[in-house]
Design an enzyme around this catalytic site. Structure first.
Site, short mmCIF file in Angstrom:
data_model
loop_
_atom_site.label_atom_id
_atom_site.label_comp_id
_atom_site.label_asym_id
_atom_site.label_seq_id
_atom_site.Cartn_x
_atom_site.Cartn_y
_atom_site.Cartn_z
N GLU A 40 0.85 -1.40 -0.07
CA GLU A 40 -0.03 0.07 0.28
C GLU A 40 0.74 1.39 0.14
OE1 GLU A 40 -3.44 -0.14 2.65
OE2 GLU A 40 -3.45 -2.41 2.43
N TYR A 88 -2.74 4.58 7.38
CA TYR A 88 -2.12 3.51 7.55
C TYR A 88 -0.86 3.29 6.60
CZ TYR A 88 -1.10 -1.41 6.74
OH TYR A 88 -0.33 -2.61 6.37
N SER A 89 -1.17 3.64 5.17
CA SER A 89 0.03 3.26 4.21
C SER A 89 1.13 4.37 4.55
CB SER A 89 -0.44 3.56 2.94
OG SER A 89 -1.37 4.36 2.64
N SER A 135 2.05 5.99 7.48
CA SER A 135 2.79 5.52 8.45
C SER A 135 3.90 4.29 7.97
CB SER A 135 2.13 5.11 9.78
OG SER A 135 1.25 3.81 9.70
N PRO A 140 -21.15 -6.03 3.85
CA PRO A 140 -20.93 -4.82 3.48
C PRO A 140 -19.81 -4.45 2.35
CG PRO A 140 -19.99 -5.05 5.48
CD PRO A 140 -20.57 -6.35 5.19
P1 NAD Z 1 -2.39 -7.32 13.06
O1 NAD Z 1 -3.13 -5.96 13.23
O2 NAD Z 1 -3.08 -8.67 12.93
O3 NAD Z 1 -1.22 -7.71 14.09
C1 NAD Z 1 -0.42 -6.73 14.79
C2 NAD Z 1 0.32 -7.17 15.84
O4 NAD Z 1 1.15 -6.00 16.22
C3 NAD Z 1 -0.64 -7.51 16.96
O5 NAD Z 1 -0.38 -8.68 17.88
C4 NAD Z 1 -0.62 -6.20 17.97
O6 NAD Z 1 -0.91 -6.50 19.40
C5 NAD Z 1 0.85 -6.01 17.87
N1 NAD Z 1 1.24 -4.53 18.01
C6 NAD Z 1 0.51 -3.55 17.77
N2 NAD Z 1 1.01 -2.17 17.99
C7 NAD Z 1 2.14 -2.81 19.09
C8 NAD Z 1 3.09 -2.18 19.90
N3 NAD Z 1 2.92 -0.81 19.94
N4 NAD Z 1 4.12 -2.75 20.65
C9 NAD Z 1 3.97 -4.18 20.35
N5 NAD Z 1 3.01 -4.68 19.65
C10 NAD Z 1 2.18 -4.02 19.06
O7 NAD Z 1 -1.37 -7.03 11.82
P2 NAD Z 1 -1.00 -8.06 10.68
O8 NAD Z 1 -2.04 -8.47 9.40
O9 NAD Z 1 -0.62 -9.53 11.18
O10 NAD Z 1 0.26 -7.40 9.94
C11 NAD Z 1 1.47 -7.65 10.40
C12 NAD Z 1 2.52 -6.85 9.46
O11 NAD Z 1 2.45 -7.03 8.19
C13 NAD Z 1 2.13 -5.38 9.71
O12 NAD Z 1 3.35 -4.72 9.64
C14 NAD Z 1 1.34 -5.10 8.40
O13 NAD Z 1 1.61 -3.63 7.95
C15 NAD Z 1 2.28 -6.03 7.34
N6 NAD Z 1 1.35 -6.22 6.17
C16 NAD Z 1 0.15 -6.81 6.48
C17 NAD Z 1 -0.77 -7.19 5.39
C18 NAD Z 1 -2.25 -7.77 5.53
O14 NAD Z 1 -2.86 -8.41 4.74
N7 NAD Z 1 -2.68 -8.02 6.91
C19 NAD Z 1 -0.17 -7.25 4.10
C20 NAD Z 1 1.06 -6.79 4.09
C21 NAD Z 1 1.94 -6.39 4.98
P1 TYD Z 2 -9.25 -4.68 3.80
O1 TYD Z 2 -9.46 -6.27 4.34
O2 TYD Z 2 -9.90 -3.66 4.85
O3 TYD Z 2 -7.58 -4.58 3.43
P2 TYD Z 2 -7.01 -3.45 2.80
O4 TYD Z 2 -7.84 -2.09 2.95
O5 TYD Z 2 -5.66 -3.15 3.69
O6 TYD Z 2 -6.71 -3.71 1.23
O7 TYD Z 2 -10.12 -4.53 2.35
C1 TYD Z 2 -9.87 -5.14 1.25
C2 TYD Z 2 -10.96 -4.42 0.38
O8 TYD Z 2 -12.04 -4.90 0.82
C3 TYD Z 2 -10.87 -3.03 0.18
O9 TYD Z 2 -10.74 -2.62 -1.16
C4 TYD Z 2 -11.81 -2.53 1.10
C5 TYD Z 2 -12.77 -3.71 1.06
N1 TYD Z 2 -13.94 -3.92 2.14
C6 TYD Z 2 -15.13 -4.02 1.59
O10 TYD Z 2 -15.79 -3.79 0.67
N2 TYD Z 2 -16.02 -4.27 2.82
C7 TYD Z 2 -15.68 -4.53 4.24
O11 TYD Z 2 -16.52 -4.65 5.14
C8 TYD Z 2 -14.20 -4.29 4.41
C9 TYD Z 2 -13.48 -4.43 5.80
C10 TYD Z 2 -13.48 -4.01 3.11
#
Ligand code: NAD
Ligand code: TYD
Length: 366
Positions: free
Chosen positions: A149, A172-173, A175, A227
């Site tokens: 992102e 988010y992106s 940060s 939704p």
């Molecule tokens: P998540 O929100 O499920 O988990 C985040 C974890 O970090 C939680 O266990 C939370 O307790 C911990 N955390 C948050 N703030 C903290 C702090 N201040 N100190 C210590 N621990 C803290 O996130 P995720 O989906 O598992 O994502 C993990 C990483 O991967 C992130 O850096 C995210 O940006 C990156 N990422 C996620 C996706 C995705 O699709 N979910 C895709 C690409 C990259």
């Molecule tokens: P999401 O899982 O929040 O991941 P990201 O925004 O990091 O890609 O959302 C994936 C896609 O789905 C995004 O285009 C937003 C859309 N979305 C919905 O249409 N409805 C929902 O309730 C949610 C949570 C996401």
């Protein structure tokens, strides 16, 4: 040669981090080291996701430390206590919708927290070069887990490559982009050995049900509305979480220091097409009437600044490190739905926390 002996995993109680720890300790026999999971257990962190790891490896090869990555003293103490030689940094505030509602926590954790970890690592790994100047050990590594992102939003064509300019558009992106820049700044300025990965949307077990796929699965099972933001035509590239984690481990082992790697599923879907496919799978497995489930699809107000399309070119990772995806989307979605159907206790644990209040306050009224 990287040591990879005492591995600090931040955010290991979250979705991707807990899957990573499972992969590393249960499915990577070549890894003989210790995993130290540093996690603050925010709303997204869940110790229950690691109950099996705790019982199999707790106190010998797995250690949990509840701490905040912005807490410099706590982070320093953990580096020292476990003689950390590798950091794999997952901890973050990770949900775009939450970043729109309240960006501050994202700046604190993603920017200040990453800075705190980088600076603690630089300090702990300080060394003296052969010529007497100050340096940093070469057998250590800081791997930063980031997102596609940071590159912004694509039109109908094209892909994000490792050289695509950053253009983050949500709090988010932005940060995460900031944390990526800090990681490379620490490499170029202080010589900190780093690698970085930018991955597309993950899905799979232990996914917190505020994100699209697990939210939709649980809503289908409860007969709630589904939704869809805007016109439902936004496109995401989806990757099974274990495949993300094998890529991270490949980069940590063999990735070139100072390099970034894109990780992706090569699997683009509009949200609405994905939802229809998911309905077919959930309806079949949970014995629901697919037409009835489909009738609960509700188009809701679009997310502000909603990125239209993400698509990843991960050819660098494939060519350099020989990584590839291990499951098709069909297989990955089937595994994911099975997991939610078979892990009611985990799901109930989430629902009994703040989740219900948050979803009702912020999602139900859409
Ligand atoms: P998540 O929100 O499920 O988990 C985040 C974890 O970090 C939680 O266990 C939370 O307790 C911990 N955390 C948050 N703030 C903290 C702090 N201040 N100190 C210590 N621990 C803290 O996130 P995720 O989906 O598992 O994502 C993990 C990483 O991967 C992130 O850096 C995210 O940006 C990156 N990422 C996620 C996706 C995705 O699709 N979910 C895709 C690409 C990259
Ligand atoms: P999401 O899982 O929040 O991941 P990201 O925004 O990091 O890609 O959302 C994936 C896609 O789905 C995004 O285009 C937003 C859309 N979305 C919905 O249409 N409805 C929902 O309730 C949610 C949570 C996401």
């Amino acid at each position: 040669m990287r040591k990879l002996t005492n591995v600090l995993v931040t955010g290991g109680a979250g979705f991707i981090g807990c899957n990573f720890i499972h992969v590393l300790l249960q499915k990577t026999p070549s890894f003989k080291g210790r995993v130290i999971n540093l996690d603050a257990l925010t709303y997204a962190g869940n110790a229950a996701s690691l109950a099996d790891v705790e019982s199999d490896f707790g106190g010998s090869r797995y250690f949990f430390e509840r701490a905040d990555i912005t807490d410099r003293a706590a982070v320093e103490a953990i580096f020292k206590k476990y003689d950390i030689d590798t950091v794999i940094h997952f901890a973050a505030e990770s949900h775009v919708d939450r970043s729109i509602l309240g960006p501050e926590a994202f700046i604190k954790t993603n920017v200040m927290g990453t800075f705190t970890l980088l600076d603690a690592a630089r300090n702990f790994w300080a060394d003296t070069n052969a010529d007497g100047t100050k340096g940093i050990r070469s057998d250590v590594l800081f791997h930063h887990v980031s997102t596609d992102e940071v590159y912004g939003s694509l039109g109908d064509t094209g892909y994000f490559t490792e050289t695509t300019p950053y253009d983050p558009r949500s709090p988010y992106s932005a940060s995460k982009a900031s944390s990526d820049h800090l990681v490379f700044a620490y490499h170029h300025t202080y010589g900190l050995p780093v690698t970085l990965s930018n991955c597309s949307n993950n899905y799979g077990p232990y996914h917190f049900p505020e994100k699209l796929i697990p939210l939709m699965i649980l809503n289908m099972l409860e007969g709630k509305s589904l939704p869809v933001y805007g016109d439902g035509k936004n496109i995401r590239d989806w990757l099974f979480v274990e495949d993300h984690n094998t890529a991270v481990w490949a980069i940590v082992n063999k990735g070139r220091t100072g390099e970034k790697y894109n990780i992706g599923g090569e699997n683009e879907w509009t949200n609405i097409d994905l939802l229809h496919r998911l309905i077919d799978i959930v309806a079949e497995k949970a014995k629901l009437d697919p037409a009835k489930v489909r009738s609960t699809i509700t188009y809701v107000k679009d997310r502000p600044g909603h990125d239209r399309r993400y698509a990843i070119d991960c050819s660098k990772l494939k060519a350099e490190l020989g990584w590839k995806q291990s499951v098709t989307f069909e297989q990955g979605l089937a595994k994911t739905v099975d997991w939610y159907l078979n892990n009611e206790k985990w799901v109930e644990g989430i629902k009994s926390g703040d989740y219900k209040n948050w979803v009702e306050k912020n999602y139900t009224a859409r």
